[in-house]
Design an enzyme around this catalytic site. Sequence first.
Site, mmCIF file in Angstrom:
data_model
loop_
_atom_site.group_PDB
_atom_site.id
_atom_site.type_symbol
_atom_site.label_atom_id
_atom_site.label_comp_id
_atom_site.label_asym_id
_atom_site.label_seq_id
_atom_site.Cartn_x
_atom_site.Cartn_y
_atom_site.Cartn_z
ATOM 1 N N SER A 131 0.855 -1.180 0.000
ATOM 2 C CA SER A 131 0.000 0.000 0.000
ATOM 3 C C SER A 131 0.888 1.225 0.000
ATOM 4 O O SER A 131 2.018 1.187 0.516
ATOM 5 C CB SER A 131 -0.897 -0.001 1.246
ATOM 6 N N LYS A 177 2.040 -2.859 6.989
ATOM 7 C CA LYS A 177 2.473 -2.744 5.592
ATOM 8 C C LYS A 177 3.903 -2.219 5.509
ATOM 9 O O LYS A 177 4.672 -2.611 4.617
ATOM 10 C CB LYS A 177 1.518 -1.846 4.815
ATOM 11 N N TYR A 188 -2.506 -0.983 10.617
ATOM 12 C CA TYR A 188 -2.372 -1.403 9.220
ATOM 13 C C TYR A 188 -1.135 -0.776 8.580
ATOM 14 O O TYR A 188 -0.364 -1.458 7.899
ATOM 15 C CB TYR A 188 -3.629 -1.007 8.452
#
Length: 333
Positions: free
Chosen positions: A137, A154, A150
């Site tokens: 991402s 990532k 998150y």
Amino acid sequence: MTVVMISGASAGVGRAVVRRFAGPGMKLGLIARDEARLEAAAQEVRAAGGDALVLPGDVADPETSERAAEQLEAAFGPIDIWINVAMVTVLAPVARTTAEEYRRVTEVTYLGTVHGTLAALKRMRPRNHGAIVQIGSALAYRSIPLQSAYCAAKAAVLGFTESLRTELLHDQSAVTVTMVQLPAVNTPQFDWARNKTGHRAQPVPPIFEPEVIADAIHHAAFHPRREYWLGFSAAKAIVADKVAPALADRYLAATGYSGQLTDAAERDRPDNLYESVPGDVGARGRFSDRASGTSPAIWASEHRDALLGLGALAATGLAAGLLARAMKGRRRG
């Protein structure tokens, strides 16, 4: 025949990837927690002329990936491509996120990728063949408010992948590892991710349909390189963090909450942090009226080398033209 393993295969980007790879000669292994959704995905693969093996399990457990790899190779032969898509997230400020929630997001989103990669490498390195694709991402580079768990997971995937890449280069291995950095995507995660904000969540525009992303992942699997940045928004976020991180901090402090939250209240709904939410929702979320089904920037990223070649050719032609004109003017003089 091509054998492909896909984690997170039952919904969202993973489901779109399954559909994109489905076709004659394609043999797919499908990993996710919800067996019913995996069966539905497998039926789509078979209807498209391919074959699929349903491999239910939680990638947070390393045995899930190892067992799945054994079963897929026993059924279809050596794995050519492994795509790590599975993820979970929590939408909440840091102060309202528990240690256990951080642990769970890390175990699925980061360690799930590590577990899949280890299972792939165990088989690919001795054969000196195979492609691993990590679904990342733009948030791996540029963290945003309300998604610390998150973003951190990532970022960990990015660090892990860069270390692995250097080791493969050191060993002169033909196994490739590519990371695909995603923009905002119209998936069901906004309706089943754990949300502790009290407001309904939304992706930050521009939003892309998961099929656009699946096309890019398919391209990356067969045309591996270091990274793909999907869409101008992803590239802008990554570059902005490199060039002016403090300015990006202030911008996100001012816009990051309102950009991710709507005015609609949301409380006490099921979430998929620990258990899957029932129902086959497919690949898309509820934002198709705002999502794009095309992206010139993604196309340009996929065809970067060709575009650079054309640019160099055009520059050479221009230089040759200017030189010829100068020489002609000199002869006249």
